[in-house]
Design a protein around this motif. Structure first.
Motif, PDB file in Angstrom:
ATOM      1  N   GLN A  60       0.824  -1.203   0.000  1.00  0.00           N
ATOM      2  CA  GLN A  60       0.000   0.000   0.000  1.00  0.00           C
ATOM      3  C   GLN A  60       0.861   1.257   0.000  1.00  0.00           C
ATOM      4  O   GLN A  60       0.558   2.237  -0.686  1.00  0.00           O
ATOM      5  CB  GLN A  60      -0.940   0.006   1.205  1.00  0.00           C
ATOM      6  CG  GLN A  60      -1.946   1.147   1.196  1.00  0.00           C
ATOM      7  CD  GLN A  60      -2.841   1.136  -0.039  1.00  0.00           C
ATOM      8  OE1 GLN A  60      -3.422   0.110  -0.379  1.00  0.00           O
ATOM      9  NE2 GLN A  60      -2.954   2.283  -0.719  1.00  0.00           N
ATOM     10  N   ARG A  61       1.931   1.241   0.778  1.00  0.00           N
ATOM     11  CA  ARG A  61       2.824   2.408   0.801  1.00  0.00           C
ATOM     12  C   ARG A  61       3.445   2.643  -0.574  1.00  0.00           C
ATOM     13  O   ARG A  61       3.564   3.781  -1.028  1.00  0.00           O
ATOM     14  CB  ARG A  61       3.921   2.211   1.858  1.00  0.00           C
ATOM     15  CG  ARG A  61       4.874   3.394   2.002  1.00  0.00           C
ATOM     16  CD  ARG A  61       5.699   3.252   3.271  1.00  0.00           C
ATOM     17  NE  ARG A  61       6.589   2.107   3.210  1.00  0.00           N
ATOM     18  CZ  ARG A  61       7.883   2.190   2.872  1.00  0.00           C
ATOM     19  NH1 ARG A  61       8.414   3.364   2.560  1.00  0.00           N
ATOM     20  NH2 ARG A  61       8.636   1.111   2.854  1.00  0.00           N
ATOM     21  N   ASN A  64       0.900   4.186  -2.775  1.00  0.00           N
ATOM     22  CA  ASN A  64       0.711   5.597  -2.428  1.00  0.00           C
ATOM     23  C   ASN A  64       1.805   6.466  -3.036  1.00  0.00           C
ATOM     24  O   ASN A  64       1.540   7.582  -3.522  1.00  0.00           O
ATOM     25  CB  ASN A  64       0.695   5.765  -0.915  1.00  0.00           C
ATOM     26  CG  ASN A  64      -0.555   5.187  -0.269  1.00  0.00           C
ATOM     27  OD1 ASN A  64      -1.561   4.953  -0.950  1.00  0.00           O
ATOM     28  ND2 ASN A  64      -0.501   4.929   1.028  1.00  0.00           N
ATOM     29  N   TYR A  65       3.053   5.975  -3.025  1.00  0.00           N
ATOM     30  CA  TYR A  65       4.140   6.740  -3.622  1.00  0.00           C
ATOM     31  C   TYR A  65       3.958   6.869  -5.135  1.00  0.00           C
ATOM     32  O   TYR A  65       4.247   7.915  -5.725  1.00  0.00           O
ATOM     33  CB  TYR A  65       5.479   6.068  -3.324  1.00  0.00           C
ATOM     34  CG  TYR A  65       5.937   6.173  -1.891  1.00  0.00           C
ATOM     35  CD1 TYR A  65       5.583   7.253  -1.088  1.00  0.00           C
ATOM     36  CD2 TYR A  65       6.751   5.189  -1.332  1.00  0.00           C
ATOM     37  CE1 TYR A  65       6.004   7.344   0.225  1.00  0.00           C
ATOM     38  CE2 TYR A  65       7.194   5.278  -0.014  1.00  0.00           C
ATOM     39  CZ  TYR A  65       6.813   6.349   0.759  1.00  0.00           C
ATOM     40  OH  TYR A  65       7.239   6.448   2.066  1.00  0.00           O
ATOM     41  N   ARG A  67       1.080   6.816  -6.737  1.00  0.00           N
ATOM     42  CA  ARG A  67      -0.035   7.757  -6.940  1.00  0.00           C
ATOM     43  C   ARG A  67       0.423   9.203  -6.776  1.00  0.00           C
ATOM     44  O   ARG A  67       0.060  10.077  -7.555  1.00  0.00           O
ATOM     45  CB  ARG A  67      -1.144   7.443  -5.937  1.00  0.00           C
ATOM     46  CG  ARG A  67      -1.948   6.194  -6.255  1.00  0.00           C
ATOM     47  CD  ARG A  67      -2.877   5.844  -5.109  1.00  0.00           C
ATOM     48  NE  ARG A  67      -3.832   4.808  -5.490  1.00  0.00           N
ATOM     49  CZ  ARG A  67      -4.593   4.147  -4.624  1.00  0.00           C
ATOM     50  NH1 ARG A  67      -4.500   4.426  -3.320  1.00  0.00           N
ATOM     51  NH2 ARG A  67      -5.434   3.231  -5.046  1.00  0.00           N
ATOM     52  N   GLN A  68       1.231   9.439  -5.755  1.00  0.00           N
ATOM     53  CA  GLN A  68       1.694  10.799  -5.504  1.00  0.00           C
ATOM     54  C   GLN A  68       2.556  11.302  -6.656  1.00  0.00           C
ATOM     55  O   GLN A  68       2.392  12.441  -7.129  1.00  0.00           O
ATOM     56  CB  GLN A  68       2.493  10.846  -4.208  1.00  0.00           C
ATOM     57  CG  GLN A  68       3.069  12.222  -3.894  1.00  0.00           C
ATOM     58  CD  GLN A  68       3.777  12.257  -2.563  1.00  0.00           C
ATOM     59  OE1 GLN A  68       3.211  11.846  -1.539  1.00  0.00           O
ATOM     60  NE2 GLN A  68       5.015  12.747  -2.545  1.00  0.00           N
ATOM     61  N   ARG A 262      -6.159   6.083  -8.998  1.00  0.00           N
ATOM     62  CA  ARG A 262      -6.979   6.636  -7.921  1.00  0.00           C
ATOM     63  C   ARG A 262      -8.427   6.216  -8.120  1.00  0.00           C
ATOM     64  O   ARG A 262      -8.898   6.098  -9.239  1.00  0.00           O
ATOM     65  CB  ARG A 262      -6.883   8.161  -7.883  1.00  0.00           C
ATOM     66  CG  ARG A 262      -5.493   8.662  -7.501  1.00  0.00           C
ATOM     67  CD  ARG A 262      -5.499  10.162  -7.265  1.00  0.00           C
ATOM     68  NE  ARG A 262      -4.176  10.634  -6.863  1.00  0.00           N
ATOM     69  CZ  ARG A 262      -3.724  10.609  -5.619  1.00  0.00           C
ATOM     70  NH1 ARG A 262      -4.485  10.131  -4.666  1.00  0.00           N
ATOM     71  NH2 ARG A 262      -2.520  11.060  -5.328  1.00  0.00           N
TER      72      ARG A 262
END
Length: 264
Positions: A60-61, A64-65, A67-68, A262
């Motif tokens: 998940q982390r 998230n990176y 996506r960012q 997203r």
């Protein structure tokens, strides 16, 4: 643009990556905020991290990176996610157990480039099942192939089995129109896995030896950057630039829905 663990990457941050060249990666093609095989790419990163560093990567982390880094990027772009430990010591690589996540965003080329020609070499990549960053051997053979008048290199096992291209999976089409994926040490490419999920055309995995190549009806290369690309020559064996099965593979691949980075 590059981010390391969600922050802008500096030269000092990536210095260890350049100096040690130890880690693994995956490359994705983002189209309007979606990635074909996103889950497969994350599976690869988690699996390879266990092999390369002996630890579990936080899925998940990592997402998230990604996506960012991709936030605000429109159209078509390439995303490369590299996992490495900046504290790695060449004398004690066994102590490297703190993998960092580097995300690069860069332009992406046409999905289906022109046909390519390839020269074969007897060679097996180290840890062929891992997409690791040790690219020198295959780039050296790609260079050798280009100096010999070809576009790229194809690897062959000592027993004569054809395996993979320098940075892509290789497939064949037999005279009956069946897609054959060679059985030999090779990277399980995400694009190959997506193509293998198609209902048509008929597909099998089987050994393909150099002696079998002249009897094939077509050949192709595949990865996320090129989609399904015709191989028009393998050594002195010539293949057609187009074939109905290759067209079917391209159409089927184009119909695979990308996973949205997203949810909204």
């Amino acid at each position: 643009m590059a981010e390391l663990n969600g922050n802008p990457a500096t030269l000092d941050d990536v210095q260890a990556l350049a100096l040690t060249n130890y880690g693994h990666f995956t490359t994705m093609r983002m189209e309007d905020g979606t990635v074909r095989g996103l889950s497969l790419h994350l599976d690869r990163l988690v699996r390879d991290c266990r092999i390369v560093f002996g630890v579990d990567l936080d899925r998940q982390r990592t997402l998230n990176y990604i996506r960012q880094a991709a936030d605000g990027v429109t159209g078509v772009a390439g995303l490369r996610v590299t996992v490495f430990d900046p504290t790695l010591d060449l004398s004690r690589p066994s102590a490297a157990k703190n993998p960092h996540i580097l995300v690069n965003v860069r332009p992406a080329g046409a999905l289906t480039p022109p046909p390519l020609t390839a020269k074969t070499f007897t060679f097996t990549r180290d840890n062929a099942e891992v997409k690791h960053i040790g690219l020198h051997p295959q780039l050296k053979l790609r260079r050798d192939a280009q100096l010999a008048g070809f576009d790229d290199a194809v690897f062959v096992e000592p027993d004569g089995r054809v395996s993979e291209g320098a940075t892509w999976n290789l497939g064949f089409v037999d005279q009956q129109g069946t897609v054959i994926w060679p059985t030999a040490p090779a990277l399980p490419g995400t694009t190959m896995l997506l193509l293998q999920s198609l209902d048509t055309p008929k597909q099998i995995t089987a050994p393909v030896r150099l002696a079998d190549v002249p009897g094939m009806a077509a050949a192709f290369a595949t990865n996320v950057s090129i989609g399904v690309r015709t191989v028009s020559a393998l050594d002195d064996v010539r293949f057609p630039h187009e074939h109905p099965v290759l067209m079917a593979l391209r159409d089927g691949y184009a119909d695979i829905q990308g996973e949205r980075l997203r949810s909204s």
